[in-house]
Design an enzyme around this catalytic site. Structure first.
Site, mmCIF file in Angstrom:
data_model
loop_
_atom_site.group_PDB
_atom_site.id
_atom_site.type_symbol
_atom_site.label_atom_id
_atom_site.label_comp_id
_atom_site.label_asym_id
_atom_site.label_seq_id
_atom_site.Cartn_x
_atom_site.Cartn_y
_atom_site.Cartn_z
ATOM 1 N N ASP A 183 46.359 41.287 44.657
ATOM 2 C CA ASP A 183 46.603 40.111 43.498
ATOM 3 C C ASP A 183 47.300 38.852 42.765
ATOM 4 O O ASP A 183 46.877 38.141 42.618
ATOM 5 C CB ASP A 183 44.596 39.780 43.557
ATOM 6 C CG ASP A 183 43.960 39.623 44.966
ATOM 7 O OD1 ASP A 183 44.792 39.248 46.181
ATOM 8 O OD2 ASP A 183 42.852 39.739 45.010
ATOM 9 N N ALA A 194 38.807 38.185 42.036
ATOM 10 C CA ALA A 194 40.102 38.076 41.629
ATOM 11 C C ALA A 194 40.014 38.087 39.575
ATOM 12 O O ALA A 194 41.042 38.415 39.085
ATOM 13 C CB ALA A 194 41.103 37.383 41.579
ATOM 14 N N GLY A 195 38.660 38.713 39.474
ATOM 15 C CA GLY A 195 38.716 38.468 37.682
ATOM 16 C C GLY A 195 39.684 39.355 37.520
ATOM 17 O O GLY A 195 40.079 39.187 36.089
ATOM 18 N N GLY A 196 39.294 40.417 38.258
ATOM 19 C CA GLY A 196 40.528 41.993 37.038
ATOM 20 C C GLY A 196 41.866 41.010 37.092
ATOM 21 O O GLY A 196 42.153 41.554 36.230
ATOM 22 N N LYS A 220 39.880 32.887 41.530
ATOM 23 C CA LYS A 220 39.665 32.650 42.906
ATOM 24 C C LYS A 220 38.706 32.576 44.058
ATOM 25 O O LYS A 220 37.916 33.771 44.064
ATOM 26 C CB LYS A 220 40.932 32.852 43.170
ATOM 27 C CG LYS A 220 41.176 34.600 43.789
ATOM 28 C CD LYS A 220 40.782 34.522 45.051
ATOM 29 C CE LYS A 220 40.705 36.777 45.424
ATOM 30 N NZ LYS A 220 39.910 37.282 45.941
ATOM 31 N N GLY A 225 34.339 39.591 44.313
ATOM 32 C CA GLY A 225 35.884 39.277 45.111
ATOM 33 C C GLY A 225 36.276 37.597 44.633
ATOM 34 O O GLY A 225 36.931 36.778 45.198
ATOM 35 N N PRO A 249 32.188 36.781 37.383
ATOM 36 C CA PRO A 249 31.706 36.926 37.862
ATOM 37 C C PRO A 249 32.305 38.518 38.334
ATOM 38 O O PRO A 249 33.257 38.956 38.809
ATOM 39 C CB PRO A 249 30.890 36.682 39.035
ATOM 40 C CG PRO A 249 30.802 35.327 38.908
ATOM 41 C CD PRO A 249 32.070 35.320 37.815
#
Length: 291
Positions: free
Chosen positions: A139, A103-105, A14, A101, A97
């Site tokens: 998130d 919200a990958g996790g 996102k 910033g 990445p």
């Protein structure tokens, strides 16, 4: 429960189109008012029943911890507690990445929740998935809802918006990381760090007015990040010089995104930014209307 065949779930990243920071809450979090938009950069989460009898996690990126601290494992633990599912094996292919910033996790955790719900035919509603997700991270509910949405509270209250005007994005992730707790700790309410005009942005989204959306963009966490890391400013200026309608840092950073109306212009900007900032990771993607 039905037969548990392995399942693969795509987990999109996102960007923040708007991020306004409010007062500190009793729980230590800040009130926020954000508009978030999913983009076509995907991690892949593959779930299967664990043969070892305990939860397992592997990832193709060796820098990522895969123990109980990982949000994917935390998502499994939350589903295990809520729905009494057996242990699973989580295989994560990482393309978003890390510490960017984006919200990958959180999106990976959302994919675990969604995947376990499907895999074991639990029949949880989206609202029930989001309630579990909110226990893991602010998130995660947005990542479950998807598309474009206004998120308030500590970010866990999600109000879907109409489809964001389709556009092309160039994302540039510097080599350094920025800690989310640091971003909120150093944030100061200052006259020269005004909030984004979220009402105007919401209206522009409804009208499909991309330039109106861009005019209303703002991220109140960006000021401190840019002061600490001038490369963020340089990337933002470079993207706009390459024809981006607007460029801005997403979330707590350090990734900067540039908004382009035409795919060809975005591709040219991608090549230019890759040459100008060889230490950064640059990629091109589009906005998503739904998960």
């Amino acid at each position: 429960m039905s037969s548990q065949q392995p399942i693969t779930v795509l987990a999109p990243g996102k960007i923040n189109l708007a991020l306004n920071v409010g007062k500190t809450r009793a729980d230590g979090f800040h009130e926020v008012d954000m508009i978030m938009q999913q983009v076509s950069v995907f991690d892949e989460v593959r779930l299967s029943v664990s043969e070892s009898g305990s939860v397992e996690m592997v990832c193709d990126n060796e820098t990522l911890e895969t123990d109980e601290s990982n949000l994917c494992v935390k998502a499994f633990r939350a589903m295990e507690k809520a729905c009494h599912v057996p242990p699973v094996r989580i295989e994560l292919v990482k393309r978003i990445p890390i510490a960017a910033g984006m919200a990958g996790g959180s999106t990976d955790a959302a994919a675990v929740i969604r995947g376990i719900n499907r895999m074991f035919s639990l029949g949880l509603s989206l609202e029930e998935e989001c309630a579990i997700g909110a226990q893991i991270g602010s998130d995660v509910p947005f990542c479950l809802v998807g598309g474009c949405a206004r998120c308030v509270g500590r970010g866990e209250i999600v109000r879907p918006l109409s489809a964001y005007p389709k556009c092309h994005l160039v994302l540039v992730k510097p080599s350094f990381a920025i800690s989310t707790p640091w971003s909120y700790r150093v944030y100061k309410e200052e006259a020269d760090n005004p909030p984004a005009d979220i009402e105007a942005m919401s209206e522009a989204i409804l009208e499909g007015d991309l330039r109106g959306v861009c005019a209303a963009m703002g991220n109140q966490l960006a000021k401190a990040a840019e002061e600490a890391h001038p490369q963020i400013v340089a990337i933002r200026a470079f993207l706009e010089a390459q024809g981006a309608v607007r460029a801005m840092m997403t979330g707590s950073g350090p990734t900067v995104f540039g908004v382009f109306e035409e795919e060809a212009a975005a591709e040219m900007a991608l090549q230019a930014v890759s040459a100008e900032f060889p230490d950064c990771r640059a990629l091109r993607c589009e906005t998503l209307s739904e998960t």
